[in-house]
Design an enzyme around this catalytic site. Structure first.
Site, mmCIF file in Angstrom:
data_model
loop_
_atom_site.group_PDB
_atom_site.id
_atom_site.type_symbol
_atom_site.label_atom_id
_atom_site.label_comp_id
_atom_site.label_asym_id
_atom_site.label_seq_id
_atom_site.Cartn_x
_atom_site.Cartn_y
_atom_site.Cartn_z
ATOM 1 N N GLY A 51 -40.162 34.464 72.479
ATOM 2 C CA GLY A 51 -41.364 35.202 72.122
ATOM 3 C C GLY A 51 -42.234 34.624 71.034
ATOM 4 O O GLY A 51 -43.245 35.232 70.675
ATOM 5 N N LYS B 27 -44.313 32.054 71.075
ATOM 6 C CA LYS B 27 -45.651 31.772 71.601
ATOM 7 C C LYS B 27 -46.381 33.078 71.919
ATOM 8 O O LYS B 27 -47.589 33.195 71.701
ATOM 9 C CB LYS B 27 -45.554 30.884 72.840
ATOM 10 C CG LYS B 27 -44.930 29.522 72.596
ATOM 11 C CD LYS B 27 -44.876 28.716 73.895
ATOM 12 C CE LYS B 27 -44.092 27.432 73.715
ATOM 13 N NZ LYS B 27 -42.645 27.675 73.527
ATOM 14 N N ALA C 155 -39.542 34.712 76.638
ATOM 15 C CA ALA C 155 -38.497 34.700 75.603
ATOM 16 C C ALA C 155 -38.329 33.292 75.008
ATOM 17 O O ALA C 155 -38.501 32.303 75.717
ATOM 18 C CB ALA C 155 -37.177 35.183 76.199
ATOM 19 N N ASP D 128 -44.839 28.430 80.114
ATOM 20 C CA ASP D 128 -43.934 27.469 79.478
ATOM 21 C C ASP D 128 -42.571 27.642 80.152
ATOM 22 O O ASP D 128 -41.689 28.327 79.637
ATOM 23 C CB ASP D 128 -43.842 27.738 77.971
ATOM 24 C CG ASP D 128 -43.053 26.661 77.248
ATOM 25 O OD1 ASP D 128 -43.637 25.609 76.928
ATOM 26 O OD2 ASP D 128 -41.846 26.863 77.004
ATOM 27 N N CYS E 40 -41.211 21.364 76.875
ATOM 28 C CA CYS E 40 -40.637 20.586 75.773
ATOM 29 C C CYS E 40 -39.861 19.411 76.370
ATOM 30 O O CYS E 40 -38.777 19.055 75.915
ATOM 31 C CB CYS E 40 -39.744 21.446 74.876
ATOM 32 S SG CYS E 40 -38.445 22.347 75.750
ATOM 33 N N ARG F 98 -32.110 37.310 77.432
ATOM 34 C CA ARG F 98 -33.288 36.779 76.728
ATOM 35 C C ARG F 98 -34.372 37.846 76.605
ATOM 36 O O ARG F 98 -35.130 37.877 75.639
ATOM 37 C CB ARG F 98 -33.808 35.536 77.458
ATOM 38 C CG ARG F 98 -32.904 34.329 77.306
ATOM 39 C CD ARG F 98 -33.328 33.175 78.209
ATOM 40 N NE ARG F 98 -34.680 32.730 77.956
ATOM 41 C CZ ARG F 98 -35.042 31.891 76.984
ATOM 42 N NH1 ARG F 98 -34.115 31.413 76.154
ATOM 43 N NH2 ARG F 98 -36.293 31.520 76.828
#
Length: 426
Positions: free
Chosen positions: A201, A203, A199, A268, A323, A226
């Site tokens: 979503g 990517k 989530a 991620d 990130c 999510r």
């Protein structure tokens, strides 16, 4: 005073106390006007230091609710609420405008461009979409990105909320750095792919597009709220090869179908978000950095998740991204995972990209990718793992040697191979 302004003030106070990010707090608000809440909170925080100075020099308090009123008047032209505070501020409008002009060059952080990716899951003719955009926007207002196919760069103030192509799902708003993981993973059509922390979503949808809507993409998301957002986005943007799974990635059974067939994994995971410009726009005098204890706890979880991804039996390629700008969540996690998983090594992806990993942590870190605001993106990190074929062949030989020995002595057993086979053999 409007409920909208009160909610925005509440969120700003939480951000300043380090209780959450702008994005997460705005998404979790019960106010239905989430987009308006986000816009007011983001833009007020972006000019927070300037607004504080204007408030102080004009005799107002510097509470979030006052600064929101000042932002709305000075940067949007009107205050969309009533009450005595509005009347008091409007009575000093001329002076406030002068103070704004005095401090107009001050902002806390540079604004990044707005990126929009043409959604090839719904668009069969990307050139046709570009022609429509050229009619609706000046050619000088957007350019194609040199690193990501079908990604367009617009000025920061561009507003797509009511734009038809966006509302129809033909454009996906996605930061440039966020497009890199799918490109690095590069799953071919008809692959079996898993996005471990999927989530909202973007990517995942990019992966589906790169696969031409073929094969299978398992989009795993543990958080129920999510997860519902993920499902909504998958439906909106026309992906037919994505299966949404409401589960903890660590609970996925990789020894049995369908997950034993997964060849490509994108991970991620949750991170400090220290690279996100929307998380770094808080005032320099009051911003609360991510506590070292929180970063350490996140790094431990990230390493656990990455090690889990690397044991999927048929996985050939795994991309790990965050990130975050912290070495502890990035290069150090990758280094420790490589030490624990000798059958994997790093691939040098996006070779034309100039900013690489920190080689003071380990030598191969230059194969990793980093992004920073100087690149007109959010801060980002990416590493791509590929399985060493020699290790895989060696493991095959060991498996079959043991199997033949046991058969020779007529010892019955059941074994789940870590490679190639999903079902048991005896």
């Amino acid at each position: 005073m409007s409920l909208l302004y009160k909610e925005c003030a509440r969120i700003i106070e939480l951000v300043l106390k380090g209780k959450g990010s702008v994005k997460s707090l705005c998404l979790s608000t019960k106010n239905r006007a989430k987009a308006k809440v986000y816009a007011i909170v983001f833009n007020t925080l972006q000019r927070y230091d300037t607004l504080q100075k204007i408030a102080q020099e004009s005799g107002f308090s510097t509470t979030p609710i006052v600064l929101i009123h000042l932002y709305e008047l000075l940067y949007r032209g009107s205050i969309s609420t009533g009450g005595p505070l509005k009347a008091k501020i409007l009575s000093q409008r001329a002076r406030l405008v002068k103070l704004k002009n005095k401090h107009h060059t001050e902002t806390n952080y540079r604004r990044l461009p707005l990126y929009a990716r043409i959604n090839t899951l719904k668009v069969s003719d990307p050139v046709g979409v570009i022609k429509i955009l050229q009619k609706d926007f000046s050619n000088r207002d957007f350019v194609g990105d040199p690193h990501v196919n079908y990604l367009l760069k617009f000025p920061p103030e561009t507003n797509f909320s009511q734009y038809p192509l966006y509302k129809q799902g033909q454009l996906i708003l996605q930061d440039k750095a966020s497009c890199f993981p799918a490109i690095a993973l590069n799953p071919p059509p008809n692959s079996t792919v898993l996005d471990a922390c999927s989530a909202p979503g973007n990517k995942t949808l990019h992966l589906a597009a790169l696969m031409n809507n073929t094969g299978s993409v398992f989009a795993v998301e543990m958080n129920q709220k999510r997860f519902h957002r993920l499902k909504s986005n998958v439906a909106r943007y026309g992906a037919n090869n994505i299966t949404c799974v409401n589960a903890d990635f660590l609970s996925i059974d990789y020894n049995n179908p369908p997950y034993c067939n997964v060849s490509h994994i994108l991970l991620d995971p949750s991170c400090s978000g220290s690279g996100m410009v929307t998380q770094r726009i808080t005032p320099t005098t009051t911003a609360t950095p991510s506590p070292a204890s929180r970063v350490s706890a996140l790094a431990k979880l990230q390493l656990t998740l990455l090690n889990r991804a690397l044991v999927f039996p048929n996985a050939e390629r795994v991309v790990y991204s965050t990130c975050s700008v912290h070495v502890q969540e990035n290069e150090e996690v990758v280094r420790e995972s490589l030490r624990s998983n000798p059958s994997w090594r790093l691939a040098r992806v996006l070779p034309a990209w100039h900013r690489r990993g920190d080689t003071t942590v380990f030598g191969d870190a230059d194969k990793c990718v980093r992004c920073a605001s100087d690149d007109e993106t959010n801060g980002f990190f990416l590493a791509c793992f590929i399985r060493d074929i020699q290790h895989k062949q060696s493991d095959f030989q060991n498996i079959f040697s043991v199997h033949h020995i046991l058969q020779r002595f007529k010892i019955k057993y059941h074994y789940k191979s870590p490679y190639k086979f999903c079902n048991r053999f005896s």
